[in-house]
Scaffold this motif. Structure first.
Motif, PDB file in Angstrom:
ATOM      1  N   LYS A   6      42.326  48.255  41.298  1.00 40.25           N
ATOM      2  CA  LYS A   6      42.440  46.802  41.367  1.00 40.25           C
ATOM      3  C   LYS A   6      42.419  46.321  42.812  1.00 40.25           C
ATOM      4  N   ASN A   7      41.979  45.072  43.004  1.00 42.31           N
ATOM      5  CA  ASN A   7      42.049  44.470  44.332  1.00 42.31           C
ATOM      6  C   ASN A   7      43.505  44.377  44.777  1.00 42.31           C
ATOM      7  N   VAL A   9      45.420  46.834  45.615  1.00 46.83           N
ATOM      8  CA  VAL A   9      46.245  47.970  45.232  1.00 46.83           C
ATOM      9  C   VAL A   9      46.914  48.555  46.479  1.00 46.83           C
ATOM     10  N   ARG A  36      36.291  47.291  47.342  1.00 38.44           N
ATOM     11  CA  ARG A  36      36.773  48.120  46.244  1.00 38.44           C
ATOM     12  C   ARG A  36      37.246  49.478  46.742  1.00 38.44           C
ATOM     13  N   SER A  54      43.209  54.508  32.010  1.00 37.00           N
ATOM     14  CA  SER A  54      43.190  53.043  32.116  1.00 37.00           C
ATOM     15  C   SER A  54      44.590  52.467  32.207  1.00 37.00           C
ATOM     16  N   SER A  60      41.840  49.489  37.542  1.00 39.45           N
ATOM     17  CA  SER A  60      41.183  48.335  36.937  1.00 39.45           C
ATOM     18  C   SER A  60      40.193  48.743  35.857  1.00 39.45           C
ATOM     19  N   GLN A  61      39.440  49.820  36.126  1.00 41.82           N
ATOM     20  CA  GLN A  61      38.379  50.211  35.197  1.00 41.82           C
ATOM     21  C   GLN A  61      38.135  51.704  35.299  1.00 41.82           C
TER      22      GLN A  61
END
Length: 363
Positions: A6-7, A9, A36, A54, A60-61
């Motif tokens: 995630k942004n 983090v 990222r 996840s 995030s992905q």
């Protein structure tokens, strides 16, 4: 797999993710970009699920690098498989032409229909002894009596026979009579049945479910392959649509899509896809043009008397005409309709060709 974080983090969260992943026996590769941060995973990813990754804080992905259907994928088996059904080859430029009534009915009728489709050039004969029906009051099939009739037809004309299996308890019984086991659309995700069929040496015709994605179909094939049976033929038979013009939506584009993802051959079934005899010939030809490894068509000599699915069956003369056209199409594409092996009798129980893909493909 690749973890996209995630942004914003934190370093602490990154360290926790790395520690957790390495605790599962995987190696990690951290890459920090301008926008990222990603973590690449190296090793046996079967030790941890995508869902578990996840759920890690800061993730995030999760992007899989290899498809989850590892045995069915072209990465595991780059060469296209050729499935042998008692001497009839499907795949590798050889076409399987499956024809016959929806249900096994009386012996005389089955003999007449089989004689006509064999004369036309079909190389596999189909008929259902067990029928999964929407209504419990509809014809459910003749059971073992139907299997006996189907086997007699196969022996009489020297043609391999295909029939549907609906119950995991009947796999051994049906395999005694049939050369190929069919998993129908309603049972594509019956995982207990898929597992039991995977333990059999019989080739399997796996039909796509009415609401199934291509990934769903390939994961169902993976169940069979993972149990040791590598002889799977996929079938596009139409998916549900909002348009009532046809029984189902014939997803002809699924053929080249699937063939780009898997080494398993794929045939088309325009009978169930359209439900209309007038649409079966053009859709059959469209399937071959798209690259299908065969065509499955229902044929009955008196559709109004059929026990099931009579309105979508072709008459024997109609089937003869469309098979002539399909033969011309096959010649144009540089393919051939696989000839009959010329030997009748019950199939043996030895494993067919196409050995199991190498175990290292699982890594």
């Amino acid at each position: 797999m690749i973890l996209i974080l995630k942004n914003g983090v934190s370093d602490e969260q990154i360290d926790r993710v790395i520690a957790r992943v390495e605790g599962w026996g995987l190696q990690t590769h951290l890459s920090r970009g301008t926008y990222r941060t990603i973590i690449g995973l190296i090793g046996d990813e079967s030790q941890v699920s995508q869902e578990t990754l996840s759920s890690l804080p800061g993730v995030s992905q999760v992007i899989p690098v290899l498809p989850p259907y590892k045995l069915a994928s072209r990465e595991a088996h780059p060469e296209s498989s050729v499935i042998d059904v008692s001497g009839v080859k499907i795949g590798g430029g050889q076409l399987g032409m499956i024809a016959g009534p929806c249900s096994v009915e009386d012996r005389e009728r089955m003999m007449r229909i089989a004689e006509s489709v064999c004369e036309s050039g079909a190389n596999l004969f189909r008929g259902g002894a067990y029928k999964p029906r929407t209504s419990p009051y509809a014809f459910q099939g003749l059971g073992e009596k139907g299997l006996e009739i189907l086997r007699d037809v196969g022996d009489r004309f020297g043609i391999p026979v295909v029939t549907e299996i609906t119950d995991p308890r009947n796999v051994e019984l049906v395999a005694q009579y049939a050369d190929m086991l069919q998993i129908g659309a309603r049972n594509m995700q019956n995982f207990v049945l898929l597992t039991e069929v995977g333990k059999s040496s019989r080739p399997v015709l796996l039909k796509r479910g009415m609401s199934a994605t291509i990934a769903d179909l390939l994961m169902s094939a993976e169940y069979i392959l993972s149990e040791g049976n590598p002889n799977v033929v996929l079938c596009e038979r139409g998916i549900k649509s909002f348009d009532p013009s046809t029984r189902n939506l014939f997803d002809v584009a699924a053929v080249p899509v699937v063939q780009g993802l898997t080494h398993l051959p794929m045939i088309v079934d325009p009978s169930h896809a359209t439900g209309r005899p007038d649409l079966i010939p053009p859709c059959a030809l469209a399937g071959l043009a798209a690259g299908a490894d065969g065509v499955h068509i229902e044929v009955h000599d008196c559709p109004e008397e059929a026990k099931s699915d009579g309105p979508q069956a072709l008459l024997p003369e109609q089937y003869k005409q469309i098979l002539q056209q399909m033969r011309l199409m096959a010649d144009l594409l540089g393919k051939t309709i696989s000839p009959l092996a010329g030997t009748a009798g019950k199939p043996d129980h030895s494993p067919k060709n196409n050995p199991q893909p190498p175990t290292e493909a699982l890594a």
